[in-house]
Scaffold this motif. Sequence first.
Motif, PDB file in Angstrom:
ATOM      1  N   ARG A 135      -1.012  -6.260  -5.879  1.00 52.18           N
ATOM      2  CA  ARG A 135      -0.590  -4.943  -5.446  1.00 52.18           C
ATOM      3  C   ARG A 135       0.798  -5.007  -4.792  1.00 52.18           C
ATOM      4  O   ARG A 135       1.122  -4.233  -3.904  1.00 52.18           O
ATOM      5  CB  ARG A 135      -1.590  -4.359  -4.459  1.00 52.18           C
ATOM      6  CG  ARG A 135      -2.955  -4.096  -5.084  1.00 52.18           C
ATOM      7  CD  ARG A 135      -3.932  -3.570  -4.034  1.00 52.18           C
ATOM      8  NE  ARG A 135      -3.455  -2.361  -3.401  1.00 52.18           N
ATOM      9  CZ  ARG A 135      -3.628  -1.148  -3.894  1.00 52.18           C
ATOM     10  NH1 ARG A 135      -4.240  -0.978  -5.047  1.00 52.18           N
ATOM     11  NH2 ARG A 135      -3.176  -0.089  -3.251  1.00 52.18           N
ATOM     12  N   PHE A 172       3.858  -3.881   4.777  1.00 53.57           N
ATOM     13  CA  PHE A 172       2.767  -3.885   3.811  1.00 53.57           C
ATOM     14  C   PHE A 172       2.423  -2.493   3.279  1.00 53.57           C
ATOM     15  O   PHE A 172       1.533  -2.376   2.421  1.00 53.57           O
ATOM     16  CB  PHE A 172       1.511  -4.492   4.441  1.00 53.57           C
ATOM     17  CG  PHE A 172       1.714  -5.884   4.962  1.00 53.57           C
ATOM     18  CD1 PHE A 172       1.970  -6.936   4.109  1.00 53.57           C
ATOM     19  CD2 PHE A 172       1.663  -6.138   6.332  1.00 53.57           C
ATOM     20  CE1 PHE A 172       2.160  -8.228   4.584  1.00 53.57           C
ATOM     21  CE2 PHE A 172       1.850  -7.421   6.814  1.00 53.57           C
ATOM     22  CZ  PHE A 172       2.102  -8.472   5.941  1.00 53.57           C
ATOM     23  N   LEU A 232      -3.115  -8.306  -0.645  1.00 52.92           N
ATOM     24  CA  LEU A 232      -2.055  -7.786  -1.514  1.00 52.92           C
ATOM     25  C   LEU A 232      -1.602  -8.827  -2.538  1.00 52.92           C
ATOM     26  O   LEU A 232      -1.359  -8.506  -3.694  1.00 52.92           O
ATOM     27  CB  LEU A 232      -0.873  -7.319  -0.666  1.00 52.92           C
ATOM     28  CG  LEU A 232      -1.123  -6.060   0.179  1.00 52.92           C
ATOM     29  CD1 LEU A 232       0.063  -5.789   1.081  1.00 52.92           C
ATOM     30  CD2 LEU A 232      -1.400  -4.864  -0.717  1.00 52.92           C
ATOM     31  N   PHE A 243       0.833  -1.188   0.000  1.00 57.43           N
ATOM     32  CA  PHE A 243       0.000   0.000   0.000  1.00 57.43           C
ATOM     33  C   PHE A 243       0.878   1.253   0.000  1.00 57.43           C
ATOM     34  O   PHE A 243       2.011   1.235   0.479  1.00 57.43           O
ATOM     35  CB  PHE A 243      -0.884   0.026   1.246  1.00 57.43           C
ATOM     36  CG  PHE A 243      -1.910  -1.069   1.303  1.00 57.43           C
ATOM     37  CD1 PHE A 243      -2.932  -1.136   0.370  1.00 57.43           C
ATOM     38  CD2 PHE A 243      -1.859  -2.028   2.308  1.00 57.43           C
ATOM     39  CE1 PHE A 243      -3.883  -2.146   0.430  1.00 57.43           C
ATOM     40  CE2 PHE A 243      -2.807  -3.037   2.376  1.00 57.43           C
ATOM     41  CZ  PHE A 243      -3.815  -3.097   1.429  1.00 57.43           C
ATOM     42  N   TYR A 253      -8.860  -0.732   0.584  1.00 53.43           N
ATOM     43  CA  TYR A 253      -8.894  -1.872   1.506  1.00 53.43           C
ATOM     44  C   TYR A 253      -9.239  -1.395   2.916  1.00 53.43           C
ATOM     45  O   TYR A 253      -8.685  -0.395   3.397  1.00 53.43           O
ATOM     46  CB  TYR A 253      -7.545  -2.584   1.535  1.00 53.43           C
ATOM     47  CG  TYR A 253      -7.454  -3.708   2.549  1.00 53.43           C
ATOM     48  CD1 TYR A 253      -7.949  -4.972   2.249  1.00 53.43           C
ATOM     49  CD2 TYR A 253      -6.884  -3.505   3.804  1.00 53.43           C
ATOM     50  CE1 TYR A 253      -7.876  -6.002   3.167  1.00 53.43           C
ATOM     51  CE2 TYR A 253      -6.801  -4.534   4.729  1.00 53.43           C
ATOM     52  CZ  TYR A 253      -7.305  -5.784   4.411  1.00 53.43           C
ATOM     53  OH  TYR A 253      -7.231  -6.806   5.334  1.00 53.43           O
ATOM     54  N   LYS A 274      -1.971  -9.602   3.976  1.00 56.43           N
ATOM     55  CA  LYS A 274      -1.067 -10.305   3.064  1.00 56.43           C
ATOM     56  C   LYS A 274      -1.837 -10.963   1.931  1.00 56.43           C
ATOM     57  O   LYS A 274      -1.458 -10.876   0.752  1.00 56.43           O
ATOM     58  CB  LYS A 274      -0.258 -11.349   3.836  1.00 56.43           C
ATOM     59  CG  LYS A 274       0.737 -12.104   2.982  1.00 56.43           C
ATOM     60  CD  LYS A 274       1.533 -13.096   3.817  1.00 56.43           C
ATOM     61  CE  LYS A 274       2.541 -13.855   2.963  1.00 56.43           C
ATOM     62  NZ  LYS A 274       3.306 -14.852   3.774  1.00 56.43           N
TER      63      LYS A 274
END
Length: 309
Positions: A305, A24, A300, A2, A72, A297
Amino acid sequence: MFKKLVAIEPLNLVPSAEKALSNFAKEVIMFDDVPANADVIAQRIGDADAVLLSYTSQLGADALALCPNVKYIGMCCSLYSPESANVDILYAQERGIMVTGIRDYGDEGVVEYVISELVRCLHGFGTKNDGTPRKAWDGVPREITGLKAGIIGLGKSGGMVADALQFFGADVSYFSRSRKPEQEAKGFTFMPLKELLSRCEVVITCLNKNTVLLYKEEFEALGQRKILFNTGLSPAWEMDAFKNWINGDNLCYCDTLIALGDASLLNHPNINCMQVSVGRTRQAFDRLSEKVLANIKSYLENNGRGDVA
């Protein structure tokens, strides 16, 4: 990864999990208090593409409409249905926002709470709210053995409570929206709700948030000289009907004010409310943290992503 992840309130993650969030997102911002309203929530989210929250705030369309970058939302709390969630999931779906939540992380503490308080009640251990010695429910100490116990909502936590009561010798019946053949194979008997209420001396509600099943007619079926536990995150009853019932020869156990639903009842002689969430244990925080990180996790990885510009 992100671009920006914002935790709009305390998440109850263990320190190692909070640190792992930086794996992340390029930028992680965590707030240590609960936002006062939707405007504050929107300000905290800002241009973030990922949001985390616990159960203490409501993330609705009003705030999300002001945050166009959100892709998200990770609920660091139980998610059972859109209707019971503290996130406007239907609006999020319209926007293409993925919402994830977790389940089954604090159930063990719920089971221990029910058994502990029931034993204290039946044996007369400890003291009442006013500090006076507690008397045994029947006047003489009594075991769980042979107790007629009813579970309303035989999901994960309800099933665990049923297993524990059966282990101690209780005669367990249940009511749920659908029959549970695998549970009936253990010896648990399905009953219509009013029949269960009438038959059982102890009733434990294990329902999703904002699910109300006990109204005036149900309390009339439950009758007097009964013990009621609510293990959910909101009252399982219509409040006026409950207040009338609790003034009789009955007892009610809730761990938190959220489960009880009315602060004016905290000092009622027939109510036992510790105002402490029984699911908030060291082990529960570990399980919660693991599941929250696993959800991020998975999102993504499955949404490609891994290399956000």
